[in-house]
Design an enzyme around this catalytic site. Structure first.
Site, PDB file in Angstrom:
ATOM      1  N   ALA A 241       5.163   4.965  -5.283  1.00  0.00           N
ATOM      2  CA  ALA A 241       5.000   4.522  -3.896  1.00  0.00           C
ATOM      3  C   ALA A 241       6.350   4.209  -3.259  1.00  0.00           C
ATOM      4  O   ALA A 241       6.531   4.390  -2.055  1.00  0.00           O
ATOM      5  CB  ALA A 241       4.103   3.295  -3.856  1.00  0.00           C
ATOM      6  N   THR A 242       7.273   3.751  -4.070  1.00  0.00           N
ATOM      7  CA  THR A 242       8.608   3.444  -3.539  1.00  0.00           C
ATOM      8  C   THR A 242       9.215   4.700  -2.912  1.00  0.00           C
ATOM      9  O   THR A 242       9.794   4.652  -1.818  1.00  0.00           O
ATOM     10  CB  THR A 242       9.505   2.895  -4.674  1.00  0.00           C
ATOM     11  OG1 THR A 242       8.931   1.670  -5.135  1.00  0.00           O
ATOM     12  CG2 THR A 242      10.926   2.656  -4.208  1.00  0.00           C
TER      13      THR A 242
ATOM     14  N   SER B 253      -0.190   4.791  -5.101  1.00  0.00           N
ATOM     15  CA  SER B 253       0.500   4.734  -6.396  1.00  0.00           C
ATOM     16  C   SER B 253      -0.534   4.648  -7.510  1.00  0.00           C
ATOM     17  O   SER B 253      -1.344   3.721  -7.537  1.00  0.00           O
ATOM     18  CB  SER B 253       1.428   3.525  -6.439  1.00  0.00           C
ATOM     19  OG  SER B 253       2.107   3.495  -7.667  1.00  0.00           O
ATOM     20  N   ALA B 254      -0.492   5.617  -8.453  1.00  0.00           N
ATOM     21  CA  ALA B 254      -1.555   5.727  -9.457  1.00  0.00           C
ATOM     22  C   ALA B 254      -1.649   4.516 -10.378  1.00  0.00           C
ATOM     23  O   ALA B 254      -2.747   4.125 -10.782  1.00  0.00           O
ATOM     24  CB  ALA B 254      -1.333   6.988 -10.295  1.00  0.00           C
ATOM     25  N   HIS B 255      -0.498   3.895 -10.689  1.00  0.00           N
ATOM     26  CA  HIS B 255      -0.560   2.834 -11.710  1.00  0.00           C
ATOM     27  C   HIS B 255      -1.210   1.547 -11.214  1.00  0.00           C
ATOM     28  O   HIS B 255      -1.439   0.619 -11.982  1.00  0.00           O
ATOM     29  CB  HIS B 255       0.822   2.574 -12.332  1.00  0.00           C
ATOM     30  CG  HIS B 255       1.799   1.823 -11.474  1.00  0.00           C
ATOM     31  ND1 HIS B 255       2.025   0.480 -11.627  1.00  0.00           N
ATOM     32  CD2 HIS B 255       2.632   2.229 -10.487  1.00  0.00           C
ATOM     33  CE1 HIS B 255       2.978   0.093 -10.773  1.00  0.00           C
ATOM     34  NE2 HIS B 255       3.352   1.135 -10.068  1.00  0.00           N
TER      35      HIS B 255
ATOM     36  N   THR C 279      10.048  19.584 -10.595  1.00  0.00           N
ATOM     37  CA  THR C 279       8.992  20.119 -11.456  1.00  0.00           C
ATOM     38  C   THR C 279       7.785  19.187 -11.441  1.00  0.00           C
ATOM     39  O   THR C 279       7.945  17.968 -11.548  1.00  0.00           O
ATOM     40  CB  THR C 279       9.523  20.281 -12.901  1.00  0.00           C
ATOM     41  OG1 THR C 279      10.657  21.141 -12.847  1.00  0.00           O
ATOM     42  CG2 THR C 279       8.473  20.861 -13.830  1.00  0.00           C
TER      43      THR C 279
ATOM     44  N   CYS D 183       8.885  -6.939  -9.059  1.00  0.00           N
ATOM     45  CA  CYS D 183      10.250  -6.483  -8.816  1.00  0.00           C
ATOM     46  C   CYS D 183      11.170  -7.652  -8.532  1.00  0.00           C
ATOM     47  O   CYS D 183      12.357  -7.598  -8.771  1.00  0.00           O
ATOM     48  CB  CYS D 183      10.292  -5.550  -7.611  1.00  0.00           C
ATOM     49  SG  CYS D 183       8.777  -4.701  -7.315  1.00  0.00           S
TER      50      CYS D 183
END
Ligand code: PLP
Length: 392
Positions: A71-72, A201-203, A239, A326
């Site tokens: 997301a960042t 954001s997946a996590h 990739t 963070c």
């Protein structure tokens, strides 16, 4: 007992998600852009995952969902791209963000501010919520972008993104929302209101770390942030993180399936726990629970430093937080507590408990007992609590 109540920082990867990802490390590890079977073996799973992500936010096919590393990255991309496109060229001179955005928005806003962009930081009200009215007051014909998060990571406060989107549409201003803390907690439908960009954001919803996405509405394309091999339709080179994308897709599907459970059972467990916490003398919650995501409590225990409480909790195997992960190394006061103008003695006392669909009642029963003991112990040795009866 080990209890994880820091789900706004990150979540456990759902075992079904992990199972779907696993083959893409040592079996089907081809680069999807190569011209051989190792590549083509990855394609069906990638397509399926992208469809699940589109479906999860109700994005029409004509719009873009671009996979990023987090997301960042998505947040940086939106703000910096707007800077290059509108501010640097002199077409516009202003953006609006809330003062309680995640650091990936705040720090980026400050950076582009240092490059000459005017930035308005919207205040929150006494409940920790950004009011849409504040946007109406400061938006101008020179505003290029409004970026207001959907749900706040510290308090769980849900912001009025529909109303803000409407104001932006009326003024022909682009609207971005950081929906990282909203996915899987509240229904997210990009077709139900005006939004041009949306960060995920997946996590944060039981997917893997290191994979995020940016939704981009058709006609509102951004210049690429990463130039290179032109993956993701040229919008984001690099990739493809095949296992990550597959994991994000599965996690999104599961998050949508579990949404009712989050909004009823997780909420119920959170509310019961919160009632028990509030029975402790001199405790204080900023945002009313009906204005919050179902899993989050930010609570202050007067006279107890947040870090001291975390220390006691951690010794008992319980993971909580004083704010965003963070920032937790700098021992600063919680930014939301500062923004609501909490007195100095309260600004450092906030502790965040964030539950998930994996949290059990047994864990909550254990936690409330540990918290009660910690409060007793820490207030017993707290000079500010014992010697300042006037603030009690
Ligand atoms: N936005 C919000 C609201 C968050 O809570 C977080 C993570 O704490 C982020 C952005 C950053 O997410 P990521 O770790 O994917 O960069």
């Amino acid at each position: 007992m080990k209890v994880y109540l820091d789900n706004n920082a990150t979540t456990i990867v759902d075992p079904h998600v992990f199972a779907q990802m696993e083959p893409f490390f040592v079996q089907r590890y081809g680069n999807p852009n190569s011209l051989h079977s190792f590549a083509s073996e990855t394609h069906p799973a990638l397509k399926d995952a992208m469809e699940k992500i589109y479906a999860g936010i109700h994005a029409p096919r004509e719009d873009s969902v671009v996979i990023t590393s987090c997301a960042t990255e998505s947040n940086n991309w939106v703000l910096k791209s707007i800077y290059f496109e509108y501010i640097l060229t002199g077409r516009k001179n202003h953006i609006i963000v809330s003062e309680v955005e995640h650091p990936s928005i705040i720090a980026t806003a400050k950076f582009i501010e240092s490059m000459g962009c005017r930035v308005t930081y919207l205040p929150i009200n006494h409940e920790g919520v950004v009011e849409a009215e504040r946007v109406r007051e400061v938006i101008t014909p020179k505003t290029a972008l409004v970026s207001v998060m959907w749900a706040n990571n510290e308090t769980g406060a849900i912001f009025p993104v529909e109303e803000i989107g409407e104001i932006c549409a009326k003024h022909n201003v682009l609207f971005h929302t950081d929906a990282v803390q909203a996915i899987g907690k509240v229904p997210v439908d990009v077709q139900s209101f005006n939004v041009d960009y949306l960060t995920m954001s997946a996590h944060k919803f039981h997917g893997p770390k290191g994979v995020g996405a940016l939704y981009i509405k058709k006609g509102k394309e951004l210049k690429p942030f990463f130039h290179g091999g032109a993956q993701m339709g040229g919008l984001r080179s690099g990739t493809l993180n095949v296992a990550g994308i597959v994991g994000m897709g599965k996690a999104m599907e599961q998050a949508i399936d579990a949404l009712d459970f989050e909004m009823s059972d997780v909420r119920q467990m959170r509310d019961t726990f919160e009632d028990q916490l509030l029975e402790i003398l001199d405790t204080f919650v900023v945002t009313p629970r009906e204005k919050r995501t179902p899993n989050t409590i930010l609570i202050s225990f007067r006279g107890i430093e947040g870090e001291a409480m975390l220390w006691d909790l951690n010794r008992a195997g319980i993971a909580a937080s004083t704010g965003s992960a963070c920032a937790s190394e700098d021992l600063e006061s919680n930014p939301v507590m500062e923004a609501i103008g909490a007195a100095e003695d309260l600004a450092h006392t906030a502790v965040r408990f964030s539950l998930s669909r994996y949290t059990t009642q047994e864990e909550m029963d254990y936690t409330i007992n540990v918290v009660r003991k910690a409060v007793e112990r820490l207030r017993g040795i707290s000079s500010s609590y014992a010697y300042s009866p006037e603030i009690r």
